[in-house]
Design a protein around this motif. Structure first.
Motif, PDB file in Angstrom:
ATOM      1  N   VAL A 392      25.599  -3.261   4.746  1.00 48.09           N
ATOM      2  CA  VAL A 392      24.418  -2.404   4.980  1.00 48.09           C
ATOM      3  C   VAL A 392      24.845  -0.940   5.080  1.00 48.09           C
ATOM      4  O   VAL A 392      24.222  -0.050   4.480  1.00 48.09           O
ATOM      5  CB  VAL A 392      23.680  -2.839   6.260  1.00 48.09           C
ATOM      6  CG1 VAL A 392      22.645  -1.793   6.684  1.00 48.09           C
ATOM      7  CG2 VAL A 392      23.008  -4.178   6.052  1.00 48.09           C
ATOM      8  N   LYS A 403      17.366   4.542   9.708  1.00 46.31           N
ATOM      9  CA  LYS A 403      17.171   3.485   8.719  1.00 46.31           C
ATOM     10  C   LYS A 403      18.292   2.453   8.801  1.00 46.31           C
ATOM     11  O   LYS A 403      18.050   1.231   8.754  1.00 46.31           O
ATOM     12  CB  LYS A 403      17.146   4.119   7.322  1.00 46.31           C
ATOM     13  CG  LYS A 403      16.983   3.127   6.170  1.00 46.31           C
ATOM     14  CD  LYS A 403      15.615   2.486   6.177  1.00 46.31           C
ATOM     15  CE  LYS A 403      15.426   1.622   4.930  1.00 46.31           C
ATOM     16  NZ  LYS A 403      14.144   0.900   4.965  1.00 46.31           N
ATOM     17  N   LYS A 404      19.538   2.937   8.951  1.00 44.35           N
ATOM     18  CA  LYS A 404      20.682   2.019   9.077  1.00 44.35           C
ATOM     19  C   LYS A 404      20.534   1.137  10.317  1.00 44.35           C
ATOM     20  O   LYS A 404      20.804  -0.063  10.283  1.00 44.35           O
ATOM     21  CB  LYS A 404      21.983   2.813   9.171  1.00 44.35           C
ATOM     22  CG  LYS A 404      22.409   3.487   7.894  1.00 44.35           C
ATOM     23  CD  LYS A 404      23.751   4.193   8.099  1.00 44.35           C
ATOM     24  CE  LYS A 404      24.178   4.917   6.825  1.00 44.35           C
ATOM     25  NZ  LYS A 404      25.484   5.612   7.044  1.00 44.35           N
ATOM     26  N   GLU A 407      17.976  -1.653   9.764  1.00 46.52           N
ATOM     27  CA  GLU A 407      18.511  -2.711   8.906  1.00 46.52           C
ATOM     28  C   GLU A 407      19.507  -3.582   9.684  1.00 46.52           C
ATOM     29  O   GLU A 407      19.533  -4.806   9.555  1.00 46.52           O
ATOM     30  CB  GLU A 407      19.211  -2.094   7.687  1.00 46.52           C
ATOM     31  CG  GLU A 407      18.286  -1.415   6.705  1.00 46.52           C
ATOM     32  CD  GLU A 407      17.681  -2.414   5.731  1.00 46.52           C
ATOM     33  OE1 GLU A 407      18.077  -3.591   5.747  1.00 46.52           O
ATOM     34  OE2 GLU A 407      16.788  -2.005   4.956  1.00 46.52           O
TER      35      GLU A 407
END
Length: 605
Positions: A392, A403-404, A407
């Motif tokens: 990821v 965003k990371k 995820e």
């Protein structure tokens, strides 16, 4: 913090007293026979009502200290039982020497406990009652010379001040208590304000190895509210204008001096200051008021000179066990109901103290084993999904950190891994750590007990002696047990830090580096702490390392865990917990705000 500068009033007074003693003794030995005869005649004509089992004497007429020193040599009367040896001085009629016969103090020359343990000695304690006469001037019993009459383990000290008779009657009973009765006659002709100040000046003598640790544990201790409430003060000025104190004590690491007034002390206040070097640790001053009945002081007091031994303190049923600093609330309960009982139970088998600590550590680990197992299982699961987390991070390289993070949390959720579950063992161990931080330096049963190269488990070991002092810290030694403990904590950290996720945002500290620094700080903390504490944490972390190896190679099969995670992904994701839901919503909200802010910035351009 105030410093101890030069000679204070008490030191000057002591110098004058000792100078006059030398002169007084010259006359005393020359006229011994005539003086003895005068005392016998005075005893026959005493006017104060005698107490039970004691003789009385006619008081010597004393108007001030200088006149008294010219006419009488200062004497010291000894009272003794199995536990205590007391010296009571005719100057001030006060207890001037207190020796605990069954204990010894630390001797730095021999590096062992072989000195007489003296709480009071060499004028380090001075106490007395201060009165204000009708003209507004004050006079103190500390300045009077009393005439003694001893009867067994009881002594009556008597003085005359401007026609008023003052008697101090001391009786040493069993163990550590000394009855102290105060009687006056004719005082009402001198005073009118209905109260007296009790003033106690006390410089606490160093008794233990490890000055800084003992100084930290030297403090005021007192109780009020009919013995129900307890408080202490180790750093600041003590001030209790509204409470009536049931007793006042000045405690050290393992011993205490306590005074209990029959009617309590009112308007109590005190101050303290550290003494940076020499044989004394701290200087204390206490001032509390006692009421006069008809402007006469007829009241009972009781002195206690005790070791801080839990069963002994409880015997008195006066809240003395609170003096033992085991920690507040749950921390104290953990010590009282777990660590102390388990230590006493193991010690009853005759096991050496160091091995008792070893077995205590194992018992603690067994109790915590279910929690520890979950923690290590979580670590194994996080190792398995580590490649997916790295994928990821590689795929979203250059994307915003939010965003990371989203995820990553999605991967954890699909795999059925709850990151917060790893926090529980750490939270559980915080109160255990603090409880033991209080237990080892204050457990008198460990005092003087050696183990391997540590001569006293309540003090640091100094097997490595330095020819200089380390700047800022002031160390002249390195503790081998502290170094060993630091090493095993560092090894444990290396073994577990692989699961720590690196921060995604720029400017955030590297968590792995922080984790490696943390064990090093233990060395600075443990180098001057009780070696028993270092030994406990060495064993504890060595067991942690062993548990990790056993779980990794014999209990948990990472292939099976990987298969379980893959199966979890195929299932419908578990419903989010409240905490996970709030974290996700916060992230989404923060991401939306970030987008709005970015759009606003672009419009300005």
């Amino acid at each position: 913090m105030q410093q101890n500068n030069g000679l204070d009033k008490n030191q000057l007074l002591s110098f004058a007293v000792f100078s006059m003693i030398l002169i007084g003794f010259m006359f005393y030995f020359q006229n011994k026979q005539s003086k003895d005869q005068k005392v016998k005649e005075a005893a026959k004509t005493a006017q104060v009502a005698p107490t039970a089992n004691s003789n009385t004497v006619k008081p010597a007429l004393v108007t001030n200290l200088n006149d008294s020193l010219k006419s009488a040599a200062i004497q010291q009367v000894q009272l003794k039982n199995k536990e205590l040896t007391l010296g009571i001085s005719t100057l001030g009629g006060q207890i001037s020497t207190v020796q605990l016969n069954e204990y010894k103090a630390y001797n730095p020359k021999t590096d062992t406990n072989d000195k007489n343990l003296l709480l009071f000695d060499k004028n380090n304690s001075a106490y007395g009652f201060q009165f204000k006469d009708k003209t507004g001037k004050t006079f103190s019993t500390k300045d009077l010379v009393f005439t003694p009459v001893q009867n067994g383990n009881s002594v009556t000290m008597q003085a005359d001040v401007n026609g008023a008779i003052i008697q101090f009657i001391y009786t040493l009973s069993n163990k550590y208590a000394v009855d102290f009765h105060v009687k006056t006659q004719g005082l009402n002709q001198l005073v009118t304000d209905g109260k007296a100040d009790f003033i106690w000046d006390y410089s606490v003598r160093e008794m233990e190895k490890g000055r800084s640790q003992e100084q930290t544990h030297t403090e005021f201790a007192y109780t009020f509210d009919n013995y129900k409430s307890y408080d202490y003060d180790a750093r600041t000025e003590m001030d209790e204008p509204e409470e009536t104190l049931n007793w006042i004590g000045i405690k050290q690491q393992f011993f205490t001096a306590v005074l209990e007034p029959q009617s309590g002390f009112k308007n109590s206040k005190g101050n303290q200051e550290n003494i940076e070097e020499g044989e004394f640790l701290k200087k204390f001053n206490f001032n509390g008021q006692v009421d006069l009945a008809g402007n006469e002081l007829n009241q009972s007091f009781k002195w206690y000179f005790m070791p801080l031994d839990m069963p002994l303190l409880k015997e008195y049923n006066k809240n003395f066990d609170e003096i033992l600093p085991l920690g507040w609330s749950f921390i104290g309960s953990l010590n009282r109901w777990f660590f102390i009982p388990i230590y006493n139970w193991l010690s009853d088998f005759g096991i050496a103290a160091g091995w008792v600590i070893f077995l205590m550590t194992i018992a603690t680990k067994i109790i915590l084993s279910p929690i520890m197992y979950k923690q290590h299982k979580l670590s194994a699961m996080m190792r398995v999904i580590r490649p997916e987390i790295d994928e990821v991070n590689a795929r979203l390289k250059g994307a915003d950190a939010m965003k990371k993070q989203q995820e990553t949390m999605a991967i954890y959720r699909k795999a059925g891994v709850n990151q917060m579950a790893g926090c529980l063992p750490a939270l559980v161990q915080i109160p255990i750590f603090y409880a033991l931080f209080r237990f080892f330096p204050n457990m008198i049963d460990l005092r003087g007990k050696g183990f391997w190269f540590a001569k006293d488990l309540t003090a640091y070991d100094d097997l490595i002696k330095l020819p200089f002092k380390i700047p800022f810290f002031g160390w002249d030694h390195l503790s081998v047990l502290a170094i060993a403990c630091t090493v095993v904590i560092l090894i444990y950290t290396v073994m577990t830090s692989g699961n720590i996720q690196q921060p995604q945002q720029e400017g955030m500290p590297n968590m792995k580096v922080m984790m490696y620094i943390f064990p090093i700080t233990f060395l600075f903390f443990l180098n001057t702490s009780a070696s028993g504490l270092s030994w406990y944490y060495f064993v504890s972390n060595a067991i942690n390392i062993l548990i990790i190896l056993v779980i990794k190679y014999w209990i948990l099969d990472e292939k099976k865990i990987h298969a379980q995670i893959q199966a979890n992904k195929l299932k419908e994701p578990k419903k989010e917990g409240n905490f996970q839901k709030r974290m996700r919503e916060m992230m989404e909200k923060a991401q939306e705000q970030q987008k709005v802010q970015q759009q606003h910035t672009n419009k300005k351009k």
